[in-house]
Design a protein around this motif. Sequence first.
Motif, mmCIF file in Angstrom:
data_model
loop_
_atom_site.group_PDB
_atom_site.id
_atom_site.type_symbol
_atom_site.label_atom_id
_atom_site.label_comp_id
_atom_site.label_asym_id
_atom_site.label_seq_id
_atom_site.Cartn_x
_atom_site.Cartn_y
_atom_site.Cartn_z
ATOM 1 N N SER A 150 0.817 -1.223 0.000
ATOM 2 C CA SER A 150 0.000 0.000 0.000
ATOM 3 C C SER A 150 0.845 1.265 0.000
ATOM 4 O O SER A 150 0.351 2.344 -0.335
ATOM 5 C CB SER A 150 -0.931 0.002 1.218
ATOM 6 N N SER A 151 2.133 1.149 0.358
ATOM 7 C CA SER A 151 3.019 2.319 0.374
ATOM 8 C C SER A 151 3.960 2.340 -0.825
ATOM 9 O O SER A 151 4.926 3.116 -0.834
ATOM 10 C CB SER A 151 3.835 2.347 1.681
ATOM 11 N N ARG A 152 3.688 1.528 -1.818
ATOM 12 C CA ARG A 152 4.532 1.501 -3.015
ATOM 13 C C ARG A 152 3.874 2.320 -4.126
ATOM 14 O O ARG A 152 3.611 3.508 -3.934
ATOM 15 C CB ARG A 152 4.807 0.047 -3.426
ATOM 16 N N ARG B 13 0.891 2.513 -5.269
ATOM 17 C CA ARG B 13 -0.423 3.034 -4.898
ATOM 18 C C ARG B 13 -0.328 4.381 -4.188
ATOM 19 O O ARG B 13 -1.127 5.293 -4.428
ATOM 20 C CB ARG B 13 -1.144 2.019 -4.004
ATOM 21 N N ALA B 14 0.658 4.511 -3.300
ATOM 22 C CA ALA B 14 0.768 5.721 -2.487
ATOM 23 C C ALA B 14 1.190 6.938 -3.299
ATOM 24 O O ALA B 14 1.085 8.066 -2.805
ATOM 25 C CB ALA B 14 1.747 5.489 -1.338
ATOM 26 N N GLN C 274 10.159 2.709 -1.057
ATOM 27 C CA GLN C 274 8.788 3.128 -1.307
ATOM 28 C C GLN C 274 8.739 4.488 -1.997
ATOM 29 O O GLN C 274 7.910 4.708 -2.889
ATOM 30 C CB GLN C 274 8.023 3.173 0.019
ATOM 31 N N GLN D 208 6.811 5.442 -5.465
ATOM 32 C CA GLN D 208 5.829 6.517 -5.470
ATOM 33 C C GLN D 208 6.203 7.600 -6.485
ATOM 34 O O GLN D 208 5.341 8.152 -7.170
ATOM 35 C CB GLN D 208 5.717 7.127 -4.075
ATOM 36 N N LEU E 187 -8.832 3.763 -5.368
ATOM 37 C CA LEU E 187 -7.822 3.715 -4.328
ATOM 38 C C LEU E 187 -8.449 3.633 -2.952
ATOM 39 O O LEU E 187 -9.472 4.238 -2.680
ATOM 40 C CB LEU E 187 -6.950 4.976 -4.400
ATOM 41 N N SER F 42 -7.222 2.546 1.439
ATOM 42 C CA SER F 42 -6.130 2.212 2.338
ATOM 43 C C SER F 42 -6.102 0.710 2.576
ATOM 44 O O SER F 42 -7.136 0.046 2.620
ATOM 45 C CB SER F 42 -6.297 2.944 3.669
ATOM 46 N N GLU G 71 0.272 -2.711 4.750
ATOM 47 C CA GLU G 71 1.447 -3.260 4.057
ATOM 48 C C GLU G 71 1.624 -4.704 4.511
ATOM 49 O O GLU G 71 1.614 -4.985 5.709
ATOM 50 C CB GLU G 71 2.683 -2.445 4.411
#
Length: 398
Positions: A298-300, A302-303, A359, A363, A390, A392, A395
Motif C-alpha cells: 500500500s506504500s509503493r 499506490r501511495a 517506497q 511513489q 484507491l 487504504s 502493508e
Amino acid sequence: MISRVRYRMRRPRRSRAPKAAAIAGLAALAGVIGVGGWAAHDRQAGPEHAELTSTPKITKVSLPAPPAPPALQEKIEQLAERYREPVGIAITDVSARWTAQVAGDEVFPQQSVSKLWVALAVMHAVDRGQLRLDQPVTLTKEDRSVFYQPITAKIRGPNGYATSVYELLKYQLTESDNAANDKLIAEVGGGEAVSRVMAEKGLEGLGRGETERDLQTRAAGLTWKPEYGLTWVWKAAREELPETVRDQALEAYLANPGDGAKPAAITNALAALHRGELLSPQSTEAMLDLMAQCRTGSSRLRAGLPSGWSIAHKTGTGPDWRGASVGINDVGLITAPDGRTYAVAVMLRQTRHPVGARQALMQAVARAVVDYWRTTPKGLSVPDRRVASLGSAPETAR
C-alpha cells in the motif's frame, strides 16, 4: 460470488463509399498485411468433404511501437540515477503502446510478481474448460509452502480445508499467499504447464513456472522438505546453514533467477492483458478485479497516486540477508480519471536502502506517470476496464 459483467458490442457503421473503392481498399490492405489464400474447412471426416470458405488467411504484422515521450523518459532516468542501485523501470501506455524504460530489458528477480503468470495460466485453463472458478479443491497439510501463507491456518483435522479455485486465486493475488499459489500450479498441471501457457501466448522474458517452496528453498541453500511447511522448522533449518552456503545460494539465484523477468516484458504483458488479448472478456475482468483488490504494497506505487486514480497491481518481496533485500518490486496497471491506463513496473534486484527510500522511489515513478498525463491532451484513450478505486490497505509481506 463472482460478479458477471455484460459487454455491449457496437455495430460498425456501414461505409457509404462506392463498392469499387471498398474493393480497392481491401486489395491495398491485402498487399500490406498479406493474404494467404482460402481456408479449407473440414466439416466431416475425410478431405473429400472439405469446403472452401470466404475467409482469407491473414498474416498479422506487428507495427513498431512509437517512441516514449522524451520528458517522461528523462524523468525516470533521473529517478533511477538518484537511487544509486540497480533499478528496473518500465512504463507502457496501454493504448498508444509506447514504453519508457530504464534497464527494461535486463532480468530482475520477480519474487511474488510471478504469481501473475500462474493466475494467467489458471484463467487460461478456465477459458479452455479445463478448470472452473467454483471447482472444489481440498487443501491439506502437505500443501503448505514457505513464508507468507495465511490460508493454511484454515487447515484443521485430517480432512484438510475445502476451498475453490477462485478462493485460491483471491488469496494468491490479493494476499500473495504462497500455499495458494503452489496449489494453483498443481491444479493447472505443474510449473511446466504455466510456462507452456506463457509461450503459447507469446509472452517472453517472464521467467518460468515454479512453486514458491522450490524457488525459495533453493535460493536459501536448502532443498524442499514437507516439514518446512511449518515456519519455525523452515527458519531453524535455514539458521543452521553455514553463512557461506547461504552466500553462494543467493549469489547463484541473483546471477540466474528462475523467476527472473524483464520489466518491459512485464508491462507489455500487462498491457496485453488489459486490452483483452490474452484471455476471454470474463476471465480478463475477473483477473483485473482481483489485482485491484491487492492488499500488499500500500506504500509503493499506490501511495504515489492522487484521488481519482486507480490501480490493479502485484508486489514482490524477497528475503533479507546481510543487510540487503532481494526482489523488491511492484508492477501493475494504473488508470487515470479519463480512463487512460498505463502498465508500470518498478523492480529492485538487491537493495540496501531503507524501506522508506524504496517506497519513495516507487511513489515517484507513479507520480511521474501522473505528471505526464496532466501535460498531454485528454480524450485520446479507449474505454478501459473497471478497476477498484484507491483505498487504504495494510502493508503485507511478500
